[in-house]
Design an enzyme around this catalytic site. Structure first.
Site, mmCIF file in Angstrom:
data_model
loop_
_atom_site.group_PDB
_atom_site.id
_atom_site.type_symbol
_atom_site.label_atom_id
_atom_site.label_comp_id
_atom_site.label_asym_id
_atom_site.label_seq_id
_atom_site.Cartn_x
_atom_site.Cartn_y
_atom_site.Cartn_z
ATOM 1 N NE ARG A 121 -10.925 -19.451 -7.745
ATOM 2 C CZ ARG A 121 -10.903 -20.324 -8.747
ATOM 3 N NH1 ARG A 121 -11.117 -21.611 -8.510
ATOM 4 N NH2 ARG A 121 -10.641 -19.923 -9.976
ATOM 5 C CD GLU B 254 3.117 -12.926 2.169
ATOM 6 O OE1 GLU B 254 4.258 -13.425 2.124
ATOM 7 O OE2 GLU B 254 2.513 -12.727 3.226
ATOM 8 N NE ARG C 153 -1.009 -14.469 0.083
ATOM 9 C CZ ARG C 153 -0.787 -14.880 1.335
ATOM 10 N NH1 ARG C 153 -0.651 -16.165 1.602
ATOM 11 N NH2 ARG C 153 -0.681 -14.002 2.314
ATOM 12 C CD GLN D 185 -0.038 -1.210 7.080
ATOM 13 O OE1 GLN D 185 -0.566 -2.192 7.565
ATOM 14 N NE2 GLN D 185 0.586 -1.238 5.898
ATOM 15 N N PRO D 186 -3.640 2.404 9.340
ATOM 16 C CG PRO D 186 -4.963 3.314 7.645
ATOM 17 C CD PRO D 186 -3.528 3.051 8.016
ATOM 18 C CE LYS E 163 1.790 -4.592 8.708
ATOM 19 N NZ LYS E 163 0.872 -5.419 7.904
ATOM 20 C CD GLU F 244 2.882 -9.202 3.778
ATOM 21 O OE1 GLU F 244 3.913 -9.831 4.070
ATOM 22 O OE2 GLU F 244 1.929 -9.053 4.553
ATOM 23 C CE LYS G 205 5.049 -7.996 6.045
ATOM 24 N NZ LYS G 205 6.077 -8.775 6.760
#
Length: 271
Positions: free
Chosen positions: A202, A245, A228, A157-158, A121, A243, A92
């Site tokens: 959705r 993906e 994504r 990250q916050p 993370k 992110e 990432k």
């Protein structure tokens, strides 16, 4: 009929509920799909017109082996998404080079910003594995330091409260075309799990979200069978990437009746 591999992992619990709809849509598009485990030494990848990476949800535990596998497959047939995309996207730190707004991210255990709440993370992870949410700055620092001690890059990250109200917006693209979008529910709340996709719904993305996703896709020179783009809104209201993906995303096919057919059409176009 074209022959393509649908690549997964050893899945004793049957968590990939998108496999059968995809294979059915492929058949209707004239594509015979066969399920293969990515780490099966008996698989003959050269027998396929294309190898499609899907639910390889253990890659982060064996990333070097996974990327070696990808290079081997690409030497004998078409790999989708391409191996170079898989290599960059499975770490990432790619977020640093996107050139678009992202969620504020601190990449070490030193000099942490003062935020009300932190998410910590490793840069190589999947399914919120080894991810912690904390209000304690010292704990956040210690968690990041432990990631560094293990030879990995931490991401600090916050925590954005808006994800509990608005949720993340995920835009799903097949061969560069927007198929559908969903509102994803937050992972870092009590009782949440990666498999709890039924809580999503959705969503029609806002124009500024679509514009941002297009900028992200435009920065990838290789053709992408699927993508994504996960977005959130920052406190000021502007959208930001959390992110991208491109390796093994859940595609939320049940949220759009035409999504499996859209996926099959995109694969046909790229063959």
């Amino acid at each position: 009929m074209v022959l393509c591999a649908y690549v997964t992992f050893e899945d004793p619990h049957g968590v990939d509920d998108e496999r059968d709809p995809v294979l059915s849509a492929w058949r209707e598009a004239g594509i015979e799909g066969r399920v293969e485990r990515w780490d099966d030494p008996a698989a003959d990848w050269s027998a396929y017109d294309a190898v499609v990476v899907r639910s390889v949800w253990d890659y982060d535990l064996r990333r070097a082996e996974f990327l070696e596998w990808a290079r081997g497959v690409e030497s004998v047939t078409r790999l989708l998404n391409p191996g170079s995309v898989l290599e960059s996207n499975t770490d990432k730190t790619y977020l640093r080079d996107l050139g678009v707004p992202i969620v504020p991210t601190h990449w070490s255990s030193q000099d942490l910003p003062h935020w009300p709440e932190y998410v910590v993370k490793p840069a190589i992870s999947a399914g919120a594995r080894d991810t912690t949410r904390t209000t304690d700055r010292d704990e956040a620092r210690a968690l990041a330091a432990a990631i560094e001690a293990g030879g990995r890059t931490p991401m600090v990250q916050p925590y954005l409260d808006m994800v509990e109200a608005e949720g993340e917006t995920s835009l799903l693209y097949f061969n560069g075309r927007l198929s559908h979008a969903v509102r994803r529910m937050p992972m870092l709340v009590p009782g949440a799990s990666e498999q709890d996709n039924a809580r999503s719904e959705r969503r029609t993305p806002a124009p500024d979200q679509v514009d941002l996703a297009k900028k992200v896709l435009a920065a990838v020179p290789q053709p992408l069978l699927y993508a994504r783009i996960d977005l959130v809104r920052l406190p000021g209201g502007e959208p930001a990437v959390i992110e991208v993906e491109l390796t093994e995303p859940y595609l939320y096919l049940r949220w759009e009746p035409q999504a499996p057919a859209n996926f099959a059409k995109a694969l046909r176009e790229l063959l």
